[in-house]
Design an enzyme around this catalytic site. Structure first.
Site, PDB file in Angstrom:
ATOM      1  N   THR A 151     -34.207 -49.623  34.067  1.00 21.65           N
ATOM      2  CA  THR A 151     -33.020 -49.370  33.132  1.00 21.65           C
ATOM      3  C   THR A 151     -31.822 -49.460  33.807  1.00 21.65           C
ATOM      4  OG1 THR A 151     -33.522 -47.064  33.612  1.00 21.65           O
ATOM      5  CG2 THR A 151     -34.746 -47.638  31.767  1.00 21.65           C
ATOM      6  N   LYS A 177     -40.230 -47.470  37.905  1.00 20.34           N
ATOM      7  CA  LYS A 177     -38.629 -47.443  37.747  1.00 20.34           C
ATOM      8  C   LYS A 177     -38.157 -46.173  38.209  1.00 20.34           C
ATOM      9  CE  LYS A 177     -36.554 -46.404  34.207  1.00 20.34           C
ATOM     10  NZ  LYS A 177     -36.040 -45.050  34.682  1.00 20.34           N
ATOM     11  N   THR A 188     -39.871 -39.650  39.439  1.00 24.55           N
ATOM     12  CA  THR A 188     -39.753 -40.848  38.818  1.00 24.55           C
ATOM     13  C   THR A 188     -40.024 -40.842  37.130  1.00 24.55           C
ATOM     14  OG1 THR A 188     -40.688 -43.050  38.924  1.00 24.55           O
ATOM     15  CG2 THR A 188     -42.335 -41.391  38.912  1.00 24.55           C
ATOM     16  N   GLU A 274     -28.952 -43.741  40.626  1.00 22.32           N
ATOM     17  CA  GLU A 274     -27.944 -43.867  39.781  1.00 22.32           C
ATOM     18  C   GLU A 274     -26.642 -43.788  40.646  1.00 22.32           C
ATOM     19  OE1 GLU A 274     -29.256 -43.699  35.296  1.00 22.32           O
ATOM     20  OE2 GLU A 274     -28.152 -41.943  36.018  1.00 22.32           O
ATOM     21  N   ASN A 400     -23.431 -42.100  33.611  1.00 23.36           N
ATOM     22  CA  ASN A 400     -24.072 -41.273  32.971  1.00 23.36           C
ATOM     23  C   ASN A 400     -23.213 -40.637  31.958  1.00 23.36           C
ATOM     24  OD1 ASN A 400     -26.745 -41.059  33.562  1.00 23.36           O
ATOM     25  ND2 ASN A 400     -26.017 -40.568  35.431  1.00 23.36           N
ATOM     26  N   THR A 405     -23.924 -44.897  24.522  1.00 24.05           N
ATOM     27  CA  THR A 405     -23.364 -45.780  23.490  1.00 24.05           C
ATOM     28  C   THR A 405     -22.915 -47.049  24.070  1.00 24.05           C
ATOM     29  OG1 THR A 405     -21.545 -44.233  23.954  1.00 24.05           O
ATOM     30  CG2 THR A 405     -22.934 -43.928  22.015  1.00 24.05           C
TER      31      THR A 405
END
Lengths: 405, 405
Positions: A151, A177, A188, A274, A400, A405
């Site tokens: 992702t 992932k 995870t 991230e 984040n 959107t």
């Protein structure tokens, strides 16, 4: 034991594939993955501890209840969570489609999803992609499959090992992932393990839980435990080792190999958290129990303030002591020492409960490396534990602040 | 009950002051605060639950053990935490200095510190500033005092109320600092409450704990519980109300007034969280217990992913359900509805367990306001709870990436 190439396809009898079927508009990477064993497997899984469970989690729990499975379908782009009856029907439809094309029972297909929560999945896209997905299964399909579960991951995550088991060569392969919504109750979102070892479902389950506690459950990116976390293992027995049916020496050898691949994956997930710019490894030595050591290490790598300090290469060890203090574990502050360690060297900043007047430029240099270890020495006992995390950066907020959107 | 000016000096008999004594190099705001009552007080406090307690926390715990105190000294610029025997001696020296200048017993002076952890405090600076601090005590000194406890706070935080108590007018005043290292086990670093109500130490303690659970303990900025959190209350009895010595109607009136000031402070602390651009208020209605309602609300406002979504004005309600799911509280997902509410209107995004196809531009407009309410309606019971937090922003990372140096 040696690390080898091939990921989930490394063990005998496993093939994989990945295709782009268009679950989420605009995606150019594959979004639908399949792993299959040529023979039935012992199967085990650990799932998210979140009360709100995604629909595929509910389905996979049901399908794996008998300890057997033969294939896994996984998608990115939609988590199929908070989607009610329609969502469950879509997960079931996915398993049915794969089963009919592969000639398996629907109950032997596991389904995992990752992506945005709360939107109905595009089942039409999955239906349109399934045939190519099944037809394209191959021994080198791990590359296509590992891409399909990414992702916000910037790097794919897979590894495999070969090791001796009861006089035979056995292999364990895995892909996962990670990235966000990752916390210590299943560190995870999705992880898949294949092995050609012969092991009963019960022992596979025990090995998976034991190993997950020391690896995946010691990773935190942002303190959020997702609705979809699933770690599945399939063991097809083609290595020909004597069936592992108790916690004997072969079981220990299997767990040891499993720990090796899972530790490597845990580090990859943390490093690719991230927005991360640093992999943080916190090692606690000299604790009264292994659990205490892990809980202390987890508190440190989960602290937003510790994470932000590492982003700034700031040797702010006070925040480490602070996090240890609210970990829920007791430890003797007087016997505590703290070190920072990286490719640029090692420095002690807190010694037996007393602040040290350390070399600040040297500390900054050490914290400037991509991988930084926080080593905490206690005098409470002889047990050790490790946890993995990453720094908190502008990019985490950016990613984040507008993911959906 | 009416809100009034004057902060900690609003109740009869209390004076305050603040000076700049130079504890941290380069600071231009006051850094040393004093609050005194002209007569002895009932005293109560709640402290950080962090195992690693700052030295002044240890001292203040000792001094307040008898339920009596008359003055509070507080400093910013240094937390005096993880500083060992020397740190404790410095906290004690601070109390002694103030006591001798004010003509009090050392045991009647409480000491609180906030700032960086792990550095010895500049006791010379405190010694040099103490005389001016004590001499300058005045009825309008709340302004100088409230400034002296600010760290990364961008706004001072104080309030006061006047209310009826046993036929007399009584007042409660308060000031606090917040900003970072703030989590739900004492959602503040320092908070001071003064009142002229007559109340026994035991009832003051009960009232403080009861109110803190519904207010300060429902605030999270970053999930880190600091080493220094202290909320102290001094009650000097000058209002002349009948002494509150049991949980009677006057006790309830007192708690109600205390909740009013503490709720206002909790909102101020959340709104001024490090780097915050939005105050998030999460209200959970229809829960099976007040505790469950608060725990669900706290999980929502503590989630990094929820916080980042609000920064991006992204109506990503899936993350709210996700956080509720790992809160540890059970709730019926099927009976859950979620609303966003602000000065720009209200919108429902999840209704009785089913995602709604809502108006995205309208949602973005609602989330664009500075204060946003997340309202969660459950069908599990009749109890309610509220928690306060803020969004996660680039500035939080910036502030904490280089706070110490």
């Amino acid at each position: 034991m040696t690390f080898i190439e091939g990921g989930v396809c490394a063990p005998a009898g496993f093939t994989a594939n990945g295709v782009l079927c268009g679950i989420k508009k605009g995606r150019t990477k594959n979004d639908l993955a399949l792993i299959e064993s040529e023979v039935p497997c012992s199967a085990a899984a650990v799932f998210t501890k979140n009360l709100v469970k995604a629909e595929p989690v509910k389905l996979t729990k049901k399908h794996i209840a008998n300890g057997a499975a033969q294939a896994i379908v996984a998608n990115s782009g939609n988590a199929n969570a908070c989607t009610g009856e329609q969502g469950y029907a879509n997960a079931e439809r996915t398993a049915e489609l794969a089963a009919s094309l592969l000639g398996l029972n629907t109950e032997d297909v596991l389904v995992c999803s990752t992506g945005v929560i709360g939107q109905q999945i595009n089942i039409g896209a999955i239906e349109s992609g399934m045939e190519a997905l099944c037809e394209g299964l191959s021994k080198s399909g791990n590359a296509a499959a590992r891409e399909a579960i990414m992702t916000t991951d910037t790097k794919h995550k897979e590894t495999a090992v070969e090791f001796e088991l009861g006089g035979k060569k056995a292999r364990i392969g895995t892909m996962a992932k990670g990235s966000g919504m990752i916390h210590i109750n299943m560190g995870t979102m999705l992880g898949f393990i294949t092995t050609d070892a012969a092991i009963t479902p019960k022992m596979l389950d025990a090995a998976l839980r034991e190993s997950a506690d020391q690896t995946y459950n010691c990773v935190s990116v942002d303190g959020d435990t997702s609705t979809n976390d699933t770690l599945c293992a399939l063991a097809n027995g083609l290595a020909g080792n004597p069936l592992i049916a108790s916690k004997n020496a072969d079981y220990r050898a299997f767990v040891s190999a499993l720990n090796a691949v899972n530790t490597r994956m845990a580090r990859m997930i943390a490093a690719d958290g991230e927005g991360a710019t640093h992999l943080l490894e916190c090692v606690v030595n000299g604790a009264k129990s292994a659990e205490a050591a892990r809980n202390l290490a987890k508190a440190v790598i989960s602290s937003s303030l510790v994470k932000a300090a590492f982003f700034g290469k700031d040797a702010n060890w006070g925040r480490i002591l602070c996090a240890m203090g609210y970990s829920g574990e007791h430890f003797s502050q007087e016997g505590t020492s703290v070190f920072f360690d990286s490719g640029a060297g090692e420095i002690e900043v807190f010694h037996n409960g007393v602040p040290l007047d350390f070399d600040e430029p040297k500390a900054k240099e050490i914290l400037g490396e991509t991988e930084v270890k926080i080593r905490i020495e206690l005098k409470d006992g002889k047990e050790n534990g490790t946890a993995w995390g990453c720094d908190l950066t502008y990019d985490y907020v950016k990613i984040n602040g507008d993911y959906r959107t």
